[in-house]
Design a protein around this motif. Structure first.
Motif, PDB file in Angstrom:
ATOM      1  N   LEU A 277       0.820  -1.148  -0.001  1.00 58.21           N
ATOM      2  CA  LEU A 277       0.028  -0.206  -0.056  1.00 58.21           C
ATOM      3  C   LEU A 277       0.841   1.030   0.096  1.00 58.21           C
ATOM      4  O   LEU A 277       1.834   1.205   0.498  1.00 58.21           O
ATOM      5  CB  LEU A 277      -0.963   0.057   1.230  1.00 58.21           C
ATOM      6  CG  LEU A 277      -2.091  -1.197   1.409  1.00 58.21           C
ATOM      7  CD1 LEU A 277      -2.488  -1.329   2.780  1.00 58.21           C
ATOM      8  CD2 LEU A 277      -3.030  -0.588   0.314  1.00 58.21           C
ATOM      9  N   GLY A 278       0.088   2.257  -0.398  1.00 58.50           N
ATOM     10  CA  GLY A 278       0.845   3.574  -0.575  1.00 58.50           C
ATOM     11  C   GLY A 278       2.508   3.547  -1.270  1.00 58.50           C
ATOM     12  O   GLY A 278       3.421   3.983  -0.785  1.00 58.50           O
ATOM     13  N   VAL A 279       2.299   3.223  -2.231  1.00 53.73           N
ATOM     14  CA  VAL A 279       3.768   2.850  -2.966  1.00 53.73           C
ATOM     15  C   VAL A 279       4.035   4.109  -4.063  1.00 53.73           C
ATOM     16  O   VAL A 279       2.846   4.524  -4.628  1.00 53.73           O
ATOM     17  CB  VAL A 279       3.924   1.771  -4.006  1.00 53.73           C
ATOM     18  CG1 VAL A 279       5.140   1.505  -4.641  1.00 53.73           C
ATOM     19  CG2 VAL A 279       3.533   0.535  -3.207  1.00 53.73           C
ATOM     20  N   ASN A 338      13.262   0.437   1.323  1.00 49.12           N
ATOM     21  CA  ASN A 338      13.726   0.639  -0.056  1.00 49.12           C
ATOM     22  C   ASN A 338      12.776   1.756  -0.971  1.00 49.12           C
ATOM     23  O   ASN A 338      13.146   2.587  -1.542  1.00 49.12           O
ATOM     24  CB  ASN A 338      13.848  -0.337  -0.939  1.00 49.12           C
ATOM     25  CG  ASN A 338      15.413  -0.889  -0.530  1.00 49.12           C
ATOM     26  OD1 ASN A 338      16.212  -0.246   0.292  1.00 49.12           O
ATOM     27  ND2 ASN A 338      16.099  -1.901  -1.122  1.00 49.12           N
ATOM     28  N   ILE A 339      11.541   1.192  -1.180  1.00 46.87           N
ATOM     29  CA  ILE A 339      10.632   1.832  -1.898  1.00 46.87           C
ATOM     30  C   ILE A 339       9.650   2.821  -1.357  1.00 46.87           C
ATOM     31  O   ILE A 339       8.812   3.660  -2.153  1.00 46.87           O
ATOM     32  CB  ILE A 339       9.845   0.801  -2.821  1.00 46.87           C
ATOM     33  CG1 ILE A 339       8.818  -0.024  -1.823  1.00 46.87           C
ATOM     34  CG2 ILE A 339      10.488  -0.203  -3.442  1.00 46.87           C
ATOM     35  CD1 ILE A 339       7.733  -0.643  -2.561  1.00 46.87           C
ATOM     36  N   GLY A 340       9.787   3.119  -0.021  1.00 45.10           N
ATOM     37  CA  GLY A 340       9.043   4.054   0.777  1.00 45.10           C
ATOM     38  C   GLY A 340       7.484   3.365   0.808  1.00 45.10           C
ATOM     39  O   GLY A 340       6.712   4.334   0.637  1.00 45.10           O
ATOM     40  N   ALA A 341       7.220   2.331   0.726  1.00 41.90           N
ATOM     41  CA  ALA A 341       5.677   1.941   0.843  1.00 41.90           C
ATOM     42  C   ALA A 341       5.205   2.145   1.976  1.00 41.90           C
ATOM     43  O   ALA A 341       5.892   2.054   3.279  1.00 41.90           O
ATOM     44  CB  ALA A 341       5.615   0.543   0.363  1.00 41.90           C
ATOM     45  N   ALA A 342       4.053   2.448   2.310  1.00 37.59           N
ATOM     46  CA  ALA A 342       3.259   2.841   3.505  1.00 37.59           C
ATOM     47  C   ALA A 342       3.160   1.573   4.461  1.00 37.59           C
ATOM     48  O   ALA A 342       3.515   1.816   5.678  1.00 37.59           O
ATOM     49  CB  ALA A 342       1.747   3.315   3.386  1.00 37.59           C
ATOM     50  N   SER A 343       2.583   0.621   3.725  1.00 36.20           N
ATOM     51  CA  SER A 343       2.580  -0.569   4.539  1.00 36.20           C
ATOM     52  C   SER A 343       2.235  -2.075   3.631  1.00 36.20           C
ATOM     53  O   SER A 343       2.082  -1.706   2.221  1.00 36.20           O
ATOM     54  CB  SER A 343       1.206  -0.603   5.749  1.00 36.20           C
ATOM     55  OG  SER A 343       0.041  -0.447   4.753  1.00 36.20           O
TER      56      SER A 343
END
Lengths: 416, 416
Positions: A277-279, A338-343
């Motif tokens: 989520l949140g990518v 690494n990719i800064g995803a939310a969850s």
């Protein structure tokens, strides 16, 4: 008066009594004037027994030596079947893969067939002999024995049939053909008389595991008519009857197009769904997520990416249930930061249901009928994936049987 | 730093635990700097299991197919042993007979080795690998698998050793060497440190069945030093100790000549005697009698013909107990009337006892000492047969143990 290849599975070869029955069936075909090549599997249980010994000796046995070991099961089978044919008055000769030879690459335990020399086999067939060839194995350029992997005997049979330009390849197994869906789920499921190569590919990969998928690919590449039929019938049943039994994998779409739009309902109970989520929605993000999963040797099936909102998107895919924990670990440990995803969220209790049929190419509205049917049963669709000849949906596993039954009825599959 | 061939019998390979022990023993030799080739038998019971399946299928299985079947036992063995060596950090590679190749004639189930190609094996040895080759089997000019017959793995090992000009061939088995006689009959029986090739031939054919006789012939023809030793000892016993254990079949008679005149007492409990009485003494009569017996595939051992009296003679020979009835039938049905014999008598309860030793060549009086010893025990001698290095007598079976014990003592065999 045709050249026909028979393939018999491990259950059909499971005891000396059963091997004698195989011999009777082969002799019946030979008596009718056909030239017959037989590709039998190892006796049921034998391959597992051998691999069990290997496991007792080594955690990670050398693949070359594993192939040397495992190939002995089929070698014993072909010799026993030759004896059984000779015992009822047929001339027969057995060959191991290296004797034909069936040449493969050097990928031990999962080798690919490169070429098959037909000289010996033709010579023996012309001399009136039944020729019996080990399934599952070949030989590489170094003269090492290789195996084609589990279920490889199906592939061997189709490849031998293609090399010999056989009229048909008959795969004898413990089911009597390919059904519109699993009869254990829908009692009205009906045996298909024919199925196209592409449908068979979709049915096989979606869980109707009648034939090893590589053998279907082989049949497709060489346009080899391949019939799946039962070895549990009376070996002396009339030839006219047996030769139209089972399911024929055909390459003549024209006749098919006029039949039902949908061929069958396939399903796979064993799915899990993972959502990142949140990518941040930027180029290369899909690769960063799935590359890490693929590097861990985890097979990914359905993949969807949502429309981006405010530069962020959600990314969802499915993996087999056995790989779920491993995939979650990979994502949490190596990908998330690494990719800064939310969850990262997941659901380990989902199933896939697919409608399959080459007929849907020329018929609109298959998807809408599928979605309406599921909606009428109150089943929520979590993911959708489509190809030219199939539509798959991911649903809560508790609705799987209900969905399969409803779709089977909605598309009229119970009627011939 | 020598090239050494190890051979392990079916009992030594009887379970994955035992195969691991074989690997430890082989690794120990390799660690000491030797190049090692291993020739293992099939796991004990496996060949019988396979032949049992064949028997269930056919009364008289085709020999070519029998070889195809039976050879799988050794192929599984070599792969498992390679894995076991790899599991303890050794580089190892297995080959079936056809991969080496070991070329044979086409006498399926009892083939004879014609040539062994050493190129692959030398390449692997030079690369530091342990090379494991199937015993018992080879390949003929048509590319068919052949087997050398029961016990053929001994022959394979010696032949491979000869082809590679190995320093020594070690035959690991479940006995710890060749004894002066059977320790079950004479508790003072002593293990021989060396025995000559010719003595071993006599010991083997006379019932001390430690090594298959063809392997001894092979060892003799190629002057291959061959040691029989136990695989039941600690696999990690010191190499200096193991390398002088067992019994060495040697080709250096000189050292031997200075030792005891007699090497051992061999015996065969399982004999029968047949006498054709009142045979007209004319040329060709021996052939007429024995030809008929040989045609019936009955093996004849001792043969004597008495001095002729009034143009008539008696003709006596021995056959194994299992063939006695068949031999009597052949003689009564096909021979007796033809040759005009007076009658045929037999004794199914006789045994053969032999003293064996190359030393007797240069010592007179061995025969007289043997006969005196038997006479002192009140044992009547029924037949006598001699060769350069043995004297055999046929006696009533009830005296066999007594004769063996008395002769063992009379020739001082209990003393080293």
């Amino acid at each position: 008066m045709a050249l026909i290849v028979h393939k018999y599975g491990g259950t059909s070869m499971g005891s000396t009594e059963r091997i004698k029955n195989v011999a009777k069936r082969v002799a019946k075909w030979h008596d009718a004037g056909h030239q017959i090549v037989v590709v039998p599997s190892a006796m049921s249980g034998e391959t597992n027994r051998l691999l069990g010994l290997a496991k007792e000796i080594s955690e990670q046995p050398d693949p070359r030596e594993l192939d040397m070991l495992a190939s002995t099961g089929e070698q014993a089978s072909v010799a026993l079947l030759a004896m059984a044919l000779q015992a009822i008055g047929k001339q027969a000769v057995s060959y191991a893969g290296w004797q034909v030879p069936i040449k493969t690459d050097s990928s031990y335990t999962k080798a690919r067939i490169r070429s098959i020399d037909d000289a010996k086999v033709r010579r023996d067939l012309d001399a009136g002999k039944v020729v019996i060839i080990t399934g599952f194995q070949g030989v590489n350029d170094d003269g090492d024995i290789t195996t084609l992997g589990r279920g490889g005997s199906d592939t061997s049979a189709v490849a031998v049939a293609a090399a010999l330009k056989a009229a048909e390849c008959l795969i004898y197994t413990d089911v009597d053909g390919v059904y519109t869906t699993d009869p254990r789920v829908v009692s009205e499921a009906r045996r298909l008389k024919t199925v196209t190569f592409e449908e068979m590919l979709e049915m096989a990969s979606l869980g109707s595991k009648v034939l090893q998928i590589r053998s279907v690919e082989f049949a497709g590449n060489y346009k080899m008519p391949t019939r799946v039929l039962s070895s549990l019938t009376d070996p002396l049943m009339p030839l006219e009857e047996e030769s139209v039994s089972g399911t024929l994998i055909s390459f003549e779409e024209d006749t098919k197009m006029e039949q039902a739009t949908i061929t069958g309902i396939a399903f796979n109970r064993d799915e899990t769904k993972i959502t990142v989520l949140g990518v941040p929605d930027r180029p290369g993000i899909a690769y960063q997520i799935l590359g890490a999963v693929a590097d861990a040797n985890i097979e990914v099936d359905m993949i969807i990416q949502n429309q981006s909102v405010d530069g962020k998107t959600d990314f969802t895919f499915t993996v087999p249930r056995g790989e779920y924990t491993k995939a979650m670990d990979v994502l949490n440990d190596k990908v998330k930061a690494n990719i800064g995803a939310a969850s990262i969220t997941g659901d380990a209790k989902v199933s896939k249901v697919s409608v399959v049929g080459v007929g849907m190419r020329s018929h609109v509205g298959i998807a809408s009928q599928m979605f309406r049917t599921l909606s009428e049963e109150g089943i929520n669709i979590q993911m959708i994936s489509t190809s030219e000849i199939k539509i798959s949906v991911l649903i809560d596993e508790k609705y799987m049987e209900l969905a399969v039954r409803a779709l089977h009825k909605a598309f009229g599959l119970e009627n011939a």
